[in-house]
Motif scaffolding. Structure first.
Motif, PDB file in Angstrom:
ATOM      1  N   PRO A 109      23.854  66.228  55.674  1.00 50.30           N
ATOM      2  CA  PRO A 109      24.884  65.189  55.508  1.00 50.30           C
ATOM      3  C   PRO A 109      26.068  65.679  54.693  1.00 50.30           C
ATOM      4  CG  PRO A 109      22.717  64.234  55.226  1.00 50.30           C
ATOM      5  CD  PRO A 109      22.502  65.714  55.317  1.00 50.30           C
ATOM      6  N   SER A 110      25.807  66.494  53.680  1.00 46.00           N
ATOM      7  CA  SER A 110      26.903  67.012  52.845  1.00 46.00           C
ATOM      8  C   SER A 110      27.809  67.929  53.664  1.00 46.00           C
ATOM      9  CB  SER A 110      26.340  67.776  51.644  1.00 46.00           C
ATOM     10  OG  SER A 110      25.660  66.893  50.773  1.00 46.00           O
ATOM     11  N   ASP A 111      27.207  68.796  54.501  1.00 47.48           N
ATOM     12  CA  ASP A 111      27.991  69.676  55.359  1.00 47.48           C
ATOM     13  C   ASP A 111      28.844  68.859  56.326  1.00 47.48           C
ATOM     14  OD1 ASP A 111      26.842  71.899  54.192  1.00 47.48           O
ATOM     15  OD2 ASP A 111      25.334  72.154  55.762  1.00 47.48           O
ATOM     16  N   ARG A 112      28.218  67.847  56.913  1.00 49.77           N
ATOM     17  CA  ARG A 112      28.922  67.031  57.889  1.00 49.77           C
ATOM     18  C   ARG A 112      30.060  66.251  57.246  1.00 49.77           C
ATOM     19  NH1 ARG A 112      25.392  63.314  59.280  1.00 49.77           N
ATOM     20  NH2 ARG A 112      26.633  62.550  61.036  1.00 49.77           N
ATOM     21  N   GLY A 113      29.905  65.826  56.028  1.00 52.81           N
ATOM     22  CA  GLY A 113      30.980  65.128  55.323  1.00 52.81           C
ATOM     23  C   GLY A 113      32.182  66.020  55.110  1.00 52.81           C
ATOM     24  N   ARG A 114      31.892  67.291  54.756  1.00 55.55           N
ATOM     25  CA  ARG A 114      32.996  68.236  54.552  1.00 55.55           C
ATOM     26  C   ARG A 114      33.707  68.543  55.873  1.00 55.55           C
ATOM     27  NH1 ARG A 114      29.297  70.212  50.641  1.00 55.55           N
ATOM     28  NH2 ARG A 114      28.256  71.557  52.182  1.00 55.55           N
ATOM     29  N   VAL A 115      32.926  68.693  56.955  1.00 52.84           N
ATOM     30  CA  VAL A 115      33.520  68.950  58.264  1.00 52.84           C
ATOM     31  C   VAL A 115      34.351  67.751  58.723  1.00 52.84           C
ATOM     32  CG1 VAL A 115      33.021  69.312  60.717  1.00 52.84           C
ATOM     33  CG2 VAL A 115      31.779  70.608  58.989  1.00 52.84           C
TER      34      VAL A 115
END
Length: 536
Positions: A109-115
């Motif tokens: 989820p953290s990666d997807r938020g940054r993307v």
């Protein structure tokens, strides 16, 4: 805990290049935690961008690009970024490969938020560049003072989130036909570049009808490849070649005499790369002026040395003009304003810079210099030159102004056309008619001198006078200064295009008289714009 394939988080690369995110099917507690982590990541990633932070906050940090239902938006964005070069935009600035890789690699989820925020930021950059240009013109050249519309970033991302994404991004490009025609010319030149251009340059300083030989063949071959004549095996400067030269001269602002003199050969020898640069700069200028032009307006194109009245997309009046000389203090600026009135039999109120830099030194040597001009005191009344000790004054402390009363010899001629602006630029008549016969006409102090000022006046007065010529001439005969308000004020656009394509599809090119195009292309190159060739 081992997840089944249907519950495992997966990342799919679609055939079209779009990336699909599929959220894991988790228990209620873990699902809530994942959503919370995604929102937290979006909030943190967007915190440094005021517009994005406000946008996501208002939608409770719901994603636009990385949700299960956001595939169309991802696909539309990646496709648009990949095609940025079609508009002459700096494709590498949007890092589409990096964004695609980040989407593939985003598993938490953290990666997807940054993307998510990365995609939103790139979308806004792309939309801004396509809608309003890559550059700020004022930062490139102080003479480019036009007001460029810049759109609110939060409103843009909000509108995107509620629209058909592909259609929304497509509509970001200028919708004026001038831009579309330039884009077609760009593609044509890119295909020519891939084929090696227009062939050998003409190895001669001048060529005339009746001549023959290798240089004539070089001229013939280049004009054939440029599309100005049909294929021919003739090695003689015959009637067909002369006609092609004349067509070329018309499209390049040259006297259409059919003789390939120095100016003509210089333009013929310009490479495809040179013309492609001009088109890319013209497209950037169109983005700066992306708002539709008024149904009726006045158009001055500095490098073309002409003024037109445009009505419903067609020129209903055209005249040669003289523009500002190519020096730092005389170049005509680019801007738009509203023509409100004309002055018949105008007085010339000499600009302060001309008074102190040109006339004061002359009057220091000879009090009678510039005798056609009156010296005006602070009370607005004429002052006798004999009472002034010019030697005691300099550019800063000279307390007088100067004025030339109405006359045929007045520097403004017999009529001026006013669109009040802080640059003190306007269109006017001139007693110096000989300069209009030259191909390059950059000689004024900055204002625009009109070759056919009376006809220009008649055209402007047609909207309000039954007999515009009679009205104008009657006012002229009084020899008194008269201000005539325009009941239908017209927008005036003073522009700078060295490349454009007319409605018939003919490409026109002009010299970069102020070197502004060169500066713009240099800045575009630094921003990542590059020439490209395209296979047919």
């Amino acid at each position: 805990m081992t997840l089944s394939p249907t519950r495992r988080s997966t990342l799919k690369l679609m055939a079209a290049g779009a990336v699909s995110f599929v959220l894991p099917t988790l228990g209620a507690g873990r699902a809530d935690a994942a959503v919370t982590a995604l929102k937290q990541s979006i909030a943190e990633s967007a915190a440094r961008d005021k517009a994005l932070s406000a946008f996501y906050r208002e939608r409770n940090y719901k994603p636009v690009f990385v949700g299960n239902g956001d595939k169309r938006r991802r696909s539309a964005l990646l496709k648009a970024l990949k095609s940025a070069g079609d508009h002459g935009l700096p494709r590498q600035a949007y890092d589409v490969e990096g964004l695609t890789a980040a989407m593939k690699a985003a598993k938490t989820p953290s990666d997807r938020g940054r993307v998510e925020v990365q995609a939103a930021s790139l979308m806004l950059d792309y939309a801004d560049h396509l809608r309003s240009g890559v550059l700020n013109p004022r930062s490139v050249d102080s003479g480019m003072v036009m007001d460029v519309p810049r759109y609110d970033r939060q409103s843009t991302i909000d509108a995107f989130s509620k629209s058909n994404p592909a259609a929304f991004l497509k509509k970001m490009a200028p919708r004026k036909p001038e831009y579309v025609r330039l884009q077609k010319e760009k593609l044509r030149l890119e295909k020519l570049l891939a084929k090696g251009g227009w062939g050998d340059k003409v190895q001669s300083k001048t060529l005339k009808p009746g001549q023959s030989g290798g240089a004539v063949v070089q001229l013939r071959n280049r004009l054939i490849r440029m599309g100005y004549m049909r294929k021919s095996a003739s090695q003689t400067y015959d009637a067909a070649l002369q006609s092609a030269v004349q067509k070329f001269q018309v499209n390049h602002g040259l006297s259409p005499d059919g003789v390939a003199g120095g100016s003509t050969i210089s333009q013929v020898n310009k490479g495809v790369q040179d013309r492609l640069q001009q088109v890319l700069v013209a497209m950037e200028r169109q983005r700066w002026n992306s708002r539709p032009y008024e149904k009726k307006h006045v158009w001055v194109n500095i490098p073309d040395f002409h003024v037109d009245i445009i009505n419903n997309g067609k020129s209903t009046f055209r005249s040669r003009v003289v523009v500002g000389k190519n020096t730092s203090d005389r170049r005509t600026p680019e801007f738009s304003d509203t023509m409100e009135f004309m002055v018949i039999n105008p007085s010339w109120y000499v600009p302060r810079s001309i008074v102190t830099k040109e006339y004061l030194p002359l009057m220091k040597r000879n009090k009678g210099a510039a005798g056609q001009l009156q010296i005006i005191g602070r009370n607005g009344k004429p002052v006798s030159r004999s009472s002034i000790n010019f030697a005691q004054y300099n550019e800063k402390n000279f307390p007088y102004s100067m004025k030339q009363p109405p006359s045929k010899g007045n520097a403004l001629g017999l009529v001026k056309f006013m669109f009040p602006n802080k640059y003190n630029i306007y269109l006017h008549d001139t007693p110096s008619k000989s300069l209009f016969d030259r191909e390059s006409r950059a000689f004024s102090h900055g204002c625009v001198r009109v070759h056919k000022p009376f006809d220009f006046a008649y055209a402007l007065l047609t909207a309000q006078e039954k007999d515009p010529e009679g009205f104008f001439q009657a006012s002229l005969r009084t020899k008194r200064e008269r201000r005539v308000e325009l009941r239908e004020p017209l927008q005036v656009h003073i522009a700078y295009y060295t490349a454009w394509v007319d409605a018939k599809g003919n490409a026109h090119y002009r010299n970069d008289v102020y070197n502004r195009d060169a500066q713009i292309f240099s800045a575009l190159s630094r921003a990542g714009v590059s020439l490209r060739s395209v296979a047919s």
